[in-house]
Write a protein that holds these residues in place. Structure first.
Motif, PDB file in Angstrom:
ATOM      1  N   ARG A 177       2.421   1.756  -3.384  1.00 29.16           N
ATOM      2  CA  ARG A 177       1.358   2.077  -4.348  1.00 29.16           C
ATOM      3  C   ARG A 177       0.992   3.553  -4.254  1.00 29.16           C
ATOM      4  O   ARG A 177       0.910   4.247  -5.274  1.00 29.16           O
ATOM      5  CB  ARG A 177       0.137   1.204  -4.054  1.00 29.16           C
ATOM      6  N   SER A 178       0.812   4.052  -3.039  1.00 28.29           N
ATOM      7  CA  SER A 178       0.475   5.465  -2.834  1.00 28.29           C
ATOM      8  C   SER A 178       1.597   6.378  -3.309  1.00 28.29           C
ATOM      9  O   SER A 178       1.338   7.407  -3.946  1.00 28.29           O
ATOM     10  CB  SER A 178       0.186   5.738  -1.352  1.00 28.29           C
ATOM     11  N   THR A 179       2.830   6.009  -2.988  1.00 28.50           N
ATOM     12  CA  THR A 179       3.969   6.819  -3.404  1.00 28.50           C
ATOM     13  C   THR A 179       4.077   6.852  -4.927  1.00 28.50           C
ATOM     14  O   THR A 179       4.321   7.913  -5.519  1.00 28.50           O
ATOM     15  CB  THR A 179       5.279   6.291  -2.784  1.00 28.50           C
ATOM     16  N   GLU A 192       0.817  -1.219   0.000  1.00 33.17           N
ATOM     17  CA  GLU A 192       0.000   0.000   0.000  1.00 33.17           C
ATOM     18  C   GLU A 192       0.854   1.275   0.000  1.00 33.17           C
ATOM     19  O   GLU A 192       0.574   2.210  -0.745  1.00 33.17           O
ATOM     20  CB  GLU A 192      -0.957   0.005   1.193  1.00 33.17           C
ATOM     21  N   ARG A 193       1.877   1.306   0.816  1.00 34.43           N
ATOM     22  CA  ARG A 193       2.710   2.519   0.905  1.00 34.43           C
ATOM     23  C   ARG A 193       3.397   2.811  -0.434  1.00 34.43           C
ATOM     24  O   ARG A 193       3.432   3.957  -0.879  1.00 34.43           O
ATOM     25  CB  ARG A 193       3.740   2.355   2.017  1.00 34.43           C
ATOM     26  N   VAL A 195       1.702   6.572  -7.151  1.00 37.01           N
ATOM     27  CA  VAL A 195       0.647   7.435  -7.679  1.00 37.01           C
ATOM     28  C   VAL A 195       1.011   8.907  -7.469  1.00 37.01           C
ATOM     29  O   VAL A 195       0.821   9.734  -8.365  1.00 37.01           O
ATOM     30  CB  VAL A 195      -0.717   7.078  -7.043  1.00 37.01           C
ATOM     31  N   GLU A 196       1.578   9.238  -6.324  1.00 37.86           N
ATOM     32  CA  GLU A 196       2.014  10.607  -6.058  1.00 37.86           C
ATOM     33  C   GLU A 196       3.124  11.034  -7.017  1.00 37.86           C
ATOM     34  O   GLU A 196       3.118  12.153  -7.543  1.00 37.86           O
ATOM     35  CB  GLU A 196       2.494  10.753  -4.615  1.00 37.86           C
TER      36      GLU A 196
END
Length: 100
Positions: free
Chosen positions: A75-77, A72-73, A79-80
Motif C-alpha cells: 500500500r505504501s509503495t 501495508e508495505r 502511494v509512493e
C-alpha cells in the motif's frame, strides 16, 4: 469551451478485492493496456508504467477506493509510485475521489 482529449483514456479503480501487489499490477495493466502481464516486482512495474506514460498520448485516472486489501508495505509503495508519476506526468496521471 472544453477541449476534447485526443488519446487513450483509462480509469482504474483499486478496491478491497485487490489483495496483493500481483493483483494490483494485473488491475492496472488489464485496465490500461500497458503491455505487460507479469512482473518480478515493483521496479519492473514502475519502469513499465513510466515508459508507457513517456511514450503515449494517454490519461489515466486512478481511484483508490479501498486499499485495505493490500499489505501495508505494498500500500505504501503504491502511494509512493503514484506520487512520483503524478509529479513527473501531471497531465497524464490523475487521482480521483471515490463516489462510494
Amino acid at each position: 469551451m472544453a477541449h476534447e482529449f485526443e488519446g487513450e483514456h483509462y480509469r482504474i479503480c483499486i478496491d478491497a478485492h485487490v489483495t496483493s501487489k500481483d493483483a494490483l499490477f494485473s488491475r492496472v495493466t488489464d485496465t490500461a493496456y500497458l503491455g505487460y502481464s507479469s512482473f518480478t516486482g515493483w521496479d519492473a512495474f514502475m519502469d513499465m508504467f513510466h515508459s508507457r506514460l513517456s511514450n503515449s498520448v494517454i490519461q489515466i485516472e486512478i481511484e483508490n477506493r479501498d486499499l485495505c486489501g493490500l499489505p501495508e508495505r505494498d500500500r505504501s509503495t503504491w502511494v509512493e509510485v503514484l506520487d512520483e508519476l503524478k509529479d513527473e506526468f501531471p497531465d497524464k496521471i490523475r487521482l480521483v475521489q471515490s463516489n462510494g
